[in-house]
Design a protein around this motif. Sequence first.
Motif, short mmCIF file in Angstrom:
data_model
loop_
_atom_site.label_atom_id
_atom_site.label_comp_id
_atom_site.label_asym_id
_atom_site.label_seq_id
_atom_site.Cartn_x
_atom_site.Cartn_y
_atom_site.Cartn_z
N LEU A 116 22.60 0.91 22.77
CA LEU A 116 23.37 -0.37 22.88
C LEU A 116 23.45 -0.44 24.56
O LEU A 116 23.03 -1.48 25.09
N LEU A 117 24.02 0.70 25.31
CA LEU A 117 24.08 0.52 26.78
C LEU A 117 22.65 0.16 27.42
O LEU A 117 22.75 -0.73 28.33
N HIS A 118 21.73 0.72 27.01
CA HIS A 118 20.33 0.37 27.54
C HIS A 118 19.87 -1.00 27.21
O HIS A 118 19.49 -1.43 28.22
N LEU A 119 20.27 -1.37 26.20
CA LEU A 119 19.78 -2.96 25.71
C LEU A 119 20.72 -3.87 26.67
O LEU A 119 20.34 -4.81 27.02
N ILE A 120 21.93 -3.52 27.01
CA ILE A 120 22.85 -4.22 27.85
C ILE A 120 22.43 -4.43 29.26
O ILE A 120 22.56 -5.23 29.80
N THR A 121 22.34 -3.16 29.89
CA THR A 121 21.97 -2.93 31.14
C THR A 121 20.62 -2.83 31.79
O THR A 121 20.43 -2.91 32.72
N GLY A 122 19.74 -2.60 30.72
CA GLY A 122 18.43 -2.34 31.02
C GLY A 122 18.27 -0.92 31.84
O GLY A 122 17.24 -0.68 32.19
N GLY A 123 19.08 -0.03 31.70
CA GLY A 123 19.30 1.19 32.37
C GLY A 123 19.58 1.24 33.55
O GLY A 123 19.43 2.29 34.21
N VAL A 124 19.99 0.09 34.10
CA VAL A 124 20.28 0.09 35.61
C VAL A 124 21.81 -0.49 35.75
O VAL A 124 21.78 -1.73 35.01
N VAL A 125 22.58 -0.09 36.66
CA VAL A 125 24.04 -0.50 36.70
C VAL A 125 24.30 -0.83 38.35
O VAL A 125 23.42 -0.01 39.07
N GLU A 126 25.01 -1.83 38.48
CA GLU A 126 25.23 -1.89 39.73
C GLU A 126 26.71 -1.79 40.28
O GLU A 126 27.71 -2.19 39.73
N ILE A 127 26.97 -0.68 41.25
CA ILE A 127 28.31 -0.33 41.47
C ILE A 127 28.54 -0.73 43.27
O ILE A 127 27.62 0.12 43.86
N ARG A 191 38.22 -0.16 36.02
CA ARG A 191 38.69 -0.62 37.65
C ARG A 191 37.81 -0.27 38.73
O ARG A 191 37.62 -1.03 39.55
N ALA A 192 37.34 0.85 38.36
CA ALA A 192 36.32 1.32 39.46
C ALA A 192 34.79 0.80 39.44
O ALA A 192 33.99 0.98 40.32
N GLY A 193 34.79 -0.23 38.35
CA GLY A 193 33.37 -0.65 38.09
C GLY A 193 32.49 0.18 37.30
O GLY A 193 31.24 -0.48 37.07
N SER A 194 33.00 1.27 36.77
CA SER A 194 32.07 2.12 36.15
C SER A 194 32.10 1.83 34.59
O SER A 194 32.69 2.76 33.97
N TRP A 195 32.27 0.80 34.31
CA TRP A 195 32.60 0.30 32.90
C TRP A 195 31.60 1.04 31.79
O TRP A 195 32.15 1.40 30.51
N PHE A 196 30.47 1.20 32.21
CA PHE A 196 29.41 1.92 31.33
C PHE A 196 29.94 3.35 31.08
O PHE A 196 29.43 3.86 29.72
N LEU A 197 30.78 3.92 31.58
CA LEU A 197 31.36 5.28 31.20
C LEU A 197 31.96 5.21 29.84
O LEU A 197 32.20 6.14 29.22
N ILE A 198 32.68 4.08 29.63
CA ILE A 198 33.37 4.00 28.32
C ILE A 198 32.76 4.12 27.11
O ILE A 198 33.11 4.17 26.09
N VAL A 199 31.40 3.46 27.25
CA VAL A 199 30.59 3.31 26.09
C VAL A 199 30.34 4.82 25.26
O VAL A 199 30.41 5.03 24.07
N PRO A 200 30.14 5.95 25.99
CA PRO A 200 29.89 7.29 25.38
C PRO A 200 31.29 7.76 24.82
O PRO A 200 31.05 8.40 23.58
#
Length: 292
Positions: A116-127, A191-200
Amino acid sequence: MKFIDKLERKYGRYGIRNLTMYIIACYVLGYILVYTAPWILSYLSLDVRMILKGQIWRLVTWVIYPPTTGNFFLFLISIVFFYYPIGTSLERTWGSFRYTLYIFSGLLFTVLGAFLLHLITGGVVEIGGVHYLIGGSIFTTYYISLSVFLAYAMSYPDMQLLLMFVIPVKMRWMAFVYVAIIVFDMITNIRAGSWFLIVPVIASLLNFILFYLGSQNLSRYNPREVKRRQDFKKAMAQSRASAQTNGVTKHKCAICGRTEKDDPNLEFRFCSKCKGNYEYCQDHLFTHQHIK
């Protein structure tokens, strides 16, 4: 949950006994690779980009990652004094099938969370204006191990453990502390922009949410409730045998099944707070759970 009860009746024989030992063996293997050949772990992680390129073994091999890659000595202590006793106790309380389903559902939800995270981000995030590839190393069994602890705390809320081997603390309070830490970490990452870390985190703990917060009949798996039902069935069996031998009785306790023929000195009373005509002996008149 009725659905899980049906699964257990139909597929209960497929439960893996001593599953905790197999999990610990995977952790030990992962730790050996961390110190001897860490490059191998990069080929075993739950990396959706690589899975979509044909490396399907990653769907299974990622469980080798230990919950933490910190000090190995502390890891052994946590396994010997904490994880193994909790896992085996939980398996004895729930049964092998339910415990196996609990662990495997946590693994499955983690895999689904990764896709799901890969589907949302395409495997790339911007911080902070910088683009980062989402590696498979963020998906480990750490929170699945934590879900085992939370499940144990729900089953044994009054069990005490020695914090720092000195301070006695009940399991329920330890669970609240861990949940508070998890929520704090999730808020900090957002808050730090690392929202993707809450998925796991959410994916790994979803099994706990479904097994407990989504169930309305958790008390039946409480160890005290299990023992009470066993004692009740045993007492009822003895009562039926006594009734068949001695004939019909006038009084009978709804809890233990004793009658006036079991003990002529027993006193029996009806409970006014129970819905229906339930009679109890003097030992259970004030200690039974009222039937509503």
